[in-house]
Motif scaffolding. Structure first.
Motif, short mmCIF file in Angstrom:
data_model
loop_
_atom_site.label_atom_id
_atom_site.label_comp_id
_atom_site.label_asym_id
_atom_site.label_seq_id
_atom_site.Cartn_x
_atom_site.Cartn_y
_atom_site.Cartn_z
N VAL A 118 -4.37 6.57 -14.28
CA VAL A 118 -3.98 6.42 -12.88
C VAL A 118 -2.59 7.01 -12.65
CG1 VAL A 118 -3.48 4.78 -11.03
CG2 VAL A 118 -5.40 4.35 -12.57
N LEU A 119 -1.65 6.71 -13.55
CA LEU A 119 -0.29 7.23 -13.41
C LEU A 119 -0.28 8.75 -13.49
CD1 LEU A 119 1.43 4.48 -15.56
CD2 LEU A 119 2.04 5.02 -13.19
N THR A 120 -1.10 9.31 -14.38
CA THR A 120 -1.19 10.76 -14.49
C THR A 120 -1.76 11.37 -13.21
OG1 THR A 120 -1.46 10.67 -16.89
CG2 THR A 120 -2.23 12.66 -15.78
N ALA A 121 -2.82 10.76 -12.68
CA ALA A 121 -3.44 11.25 -11.45
C ALA A 121 -2.46 11.16 -10.27
CB ALA A 121 -4.71 10.47 -11.16
N LYS A 122 -1.72 10.07 -10.22
CA LYS A 122 -0.72 9.92 -9.15
C LYS A 122 0.36 10.98 -9.28
CE LYS A 122 2.50 6.49 -7.18
NZ LYS A 122 1.92 6.39 -5.82
N GLY A 123 0.79 11.23 -10.50
CA GLY A 123 1.80 12.25 -10.74
C GLY A 123 1.34 13.65 -10.38
N SER A 124 0.03 13.88 -10.43
CA SER A 124 -0.51 15.20 -10.10
C SER A 124 -0.63 15.42 -8.59
CB SER A 124 -1.89 15.37 -10.74
OG SER A 124 -2.88 14.61 -10.05
N GLY A 125 -0.35 14.37 -7.82
CA GLY A 125 -0.40 14.51 -6.37
C GLY A 125 -1.64 13.95 -5.70
N LEU A 126 -2.55 13.36 -6.46
CA LEU A 126 -3.72 12.74 -5.85
C LEU A 126 -3.28 11.52 -5.03
CD1 LEU A 126 -6.27 13.11 -8.78
CD2 LEU A 126 -6.39 14.22 -6.54
N PRO A 127 -4.03 11.18 -3.96
CA PRO A 127 -3.55 10.19 -2.98
C PRO A 127 -3.67 8.74 -3.44
CG PRO A 127 -5.72 10.93 -2.35
CD PRO A 127 -5.34 11.76 -3.55
N ILE A 128 -2.96 8.42 -4.49
CA ILE A 128 -2.94 7.05 -5.01
C ILE A 128 -1.73 6.34 -4.40
CG2 ILE A 128 -2.71 5.62 -7.07
CD1 ILE A 128 -4.10 8.00 -8.58
N ARG A 129 -2.00 5.33 -3.61
CA ARG A 129 -0.93 4.68 -2.87
C ARG A 129 -0.18 3.65 -3.71
NH1 ARG A 129 0.02 0.01 -0.81
NH2 ARG A 129 1.40 -0.27 0.99
N THR A 130 -0.84 3.03 -4.67
CA THR A 130 -0.23 1.95 -5.45
C THR A 130 1.11 2.40 -6.02
OG1 THR A 130 -2.50 1.55 -6.17
CG2 THR A 130 -0.76 0.14 -7.11
N HIS A 131 2.14 1.59 -5.82
CA HIS A 131 3.47 1.94 -6.28
C HIS A 131 3.50 2.06 -7.80
CE1 HIS A 131 7.83 1.71 -6.86
NE2 HIS A 131 7.95 1.98 -5.57
N GLU A 132 4.24 3.04 -8.29
CA GLU A 132 4.31 3.28 -9.73
C GLU A 132 4.76 2.02 -10.48
OE1 GLU A 132 6.50 6.27 -12.94
OE2 GLU A 132 6.64 6.67 -10.79
N GLU A 133 5.69 1.29 -9.92
CA GLU A 133 6.17 0.07 -10.57
C GLU A 133 5.04 -0.94 -10.77
OE1 GLU A 133 9.32 -3.56 -9.59
OE2 GLU A 133 9.52 -1.63 -8.56
N VAL A 134 4.15 -1.03 -9.78
CA VAL A 134 3.00 -1.93 -9.88
C VAL A 134 2.01 -1.43 -10.92
CG1 VAL A 134 1.01 -2.86 -8.64
CG2 VAL A 134 3.26 -2.82 -7.55
N LEU A 135 1.75 -0.12 -10.93
CA LEU A 135 0.81 0.44 -11.91
C LEU A 135 1.29 0.22 -13.34
CD1 LEU A 135 -0.04 3.80 -10.10
CD2 LEU A 135 -1.53 1.80 -10.35
N VAL A 136 2.57 0.38 -13.56
CA VAL A 136 3.12 0.14 -14.91
C VAL A 136 2.97 -1.33 -15.28
CG1 VAL A 136 5.23 0.14 -16.29
CG2 VAL A 136 4.70 2.10 -14.84
N ALA A 137 3.26 -2.21 -14.33
CA ALA A 137 3.12 -3.65 -14.59
C ALA A 137 1.67 -4.02 -14.87
CB ALA A 137 3.66 -4.44 -13.41
N ASP A 138 0.73 -3.40 -14.12
CA ASP A 138 -0.69 -3.66 -14.37
C ASP A 138 -1.12 -3.11 -15.73
OD1 ASP A 138 -1.11 -5.00 -12.00
OD2 ASP A 138 -1.85 -3.23 -10.92
N ARG A 139 -0.63 -1.94 -16.05
CA ARG A 139 -0.96 -1.34 -17.35
C ARG A 139 -0.52 -2.24 -18.50
NH1 ARG A 139 2.66 3.56 -19.06
NH2 ARG A 139 4.05 1.77 -19.34
N ASP A 140 0.71 -2.74 -18.40
CA ASP A 140 1.29 -3.51 -19.49
C ASP A 140 1.03 -5.01 -19.37
OD1 ASP A 140 2.28 -1.07 -20.29
OD2 ASP A 140 4.27 -1.39 -19.42
#
Length: 321
Positions: free
Chosen positions: A198-220
């Motif tokens: 998800v983080l990679t896809a978001k970084g590539s510009g795909l329209p993922i709205r979830t905040h990066e901080e939340v994605l990292v917290a969900d991942r970990d």
């Protein structure tokens, strides 16, 4: 003081999702609040400072009067959000489209994955047809996609479907709280891999709205301070008020009923404040609404602490030596 009114407008649902066991329990539908009762509740809420009205079910589009409910919400000045599996969207779109600020649509993956998980052949195509019709209206549309064992490998393709439709997507981990999804919850290594994707896809510009901080917290699977019960009021179809939909919906934690007591008295109660504090360390779910509200509260607290530290430093500098 809460700002969100989260209202389950009915029990009924028109799909039989494999990750939800509520439909299988054969629960007797509760007598839902009427439009007039909802209007009175919303009026009370505005007087208390509530600003956002979230409608879900069950499937809210099964209510014949859902258009009237939405009109009441907008007339009362609420930001109006609906969560839906969207199988009935096309047939109701002109009733609801003018009154929705944000439409959250459940998407589980490819057409095959989505229809399998929802036990509803052809649902995916009906949903997309309805969403295209809803795009005639100005409200925002967003996918809600929870990642589990059956779709964790589809992150990029889901995000690309959102991109093709010109909508955004929130990703979050499947959890087992109250819905019977235990067998689908991702093991640690698979969850980490899925959210890295998800983080990679978001970084590539795909329209993922979830905040990066939340994605990292969900991942970990990082523990967090849940402020949702302090920021939101949860109301059942028949007007019962609880501190949380996912966890605290047993009679022991009942706070009152809007038919009998009104929101003001319930929110002002000692029990409301106590459960809001008690649930800060719950972490039983990681829904996007819960995580984003909690992230915002944490950021606000960090700003407050930083501002206070500045005040303290200035006061110390001015103090006589």
């Amino acid at each position: 003081m809460p700002s969100i009114l989260s209202h389950q407008v009915l029990d009924g649902c028109d799909v039989r999702c494999r990750f939800c066991n509520l439909w299988a329990k054969g629960l007797k539908p509760r007598e839902a609040l009427s439009v007039a009762e909802i209007d009175a509740m919303l009026e009370d809420g505005r007087a208390l400072g509530l600003r956002t009205y979230v409608i879900y079910g069950g499937e809210p589009l099964m209510r014949d009067d859902i258009g009237e409910i939405l009109q009441v919400s907008k007339r009362r000045g609420y930001q109006t959000i609906m969560c839906s599996s969207s199988g009935r969207l096309l047939e109701r779109v002109d009733e609801i489209g003018p009154f929705i600020d944000l439409f959250l649509c459940s998407i589980d993956g490819s057409p095959e994955t989505h229809d399998h998980m929802r036990n509803a052949p052809g649902l995916f195509e009906r949903v997309l047809e309805g969403l295209r019709a809803l795009q005639r209206y100005p409200g925002e549309i967003r996918f809600w996609t929870h990642l589990h064992k059956r779709n964790a490998h589809e992150v990029e393709s889901i995000a690309k479907i959102a991109e093709q439709l010109d909508v955004s997507v929130d990703f979050f981990p499947t959890h087992s709280a109250g819905r019977g999804a235990n067998s689908l919850v991702l093991p640690d290594a698979e969850r980490i891999a899925a959210f890295d994707a998800v983080l990679t896809a978001k970084g590539s510009g795909l329209p993922i709205r979830t905040h990066e901080e939340v994605l990292v917290a969900d991942r970990d699977d990082t523990p967090f301070k849940c402020t949702w019960p302090a920021e939101a009021v949860y109301v059942t179809p028949d007007g019962e008020v609880y501190p949380c939909e996912r966890v605290y919906t047993d009679p022991e934690h009942r706070l009152g009923n809007v038919r009998d007591e009104g929101l003001a008295r319930i929110i002002a109660s000692e029990a409301f404040q106590r459960y809001a504090k008690e649930l800060e360390r719950c972490n039983a779910c990681r829904l996007p609404c819960v995580m984003e509200v909690s992230r915002g509260s944490a950021a606000q607290e960090r700003r407050r602490q930083a501002e206070q530290a500045d005040v303290d430093r200035h006061a110390e500098a001015r103090a006589p030596r």
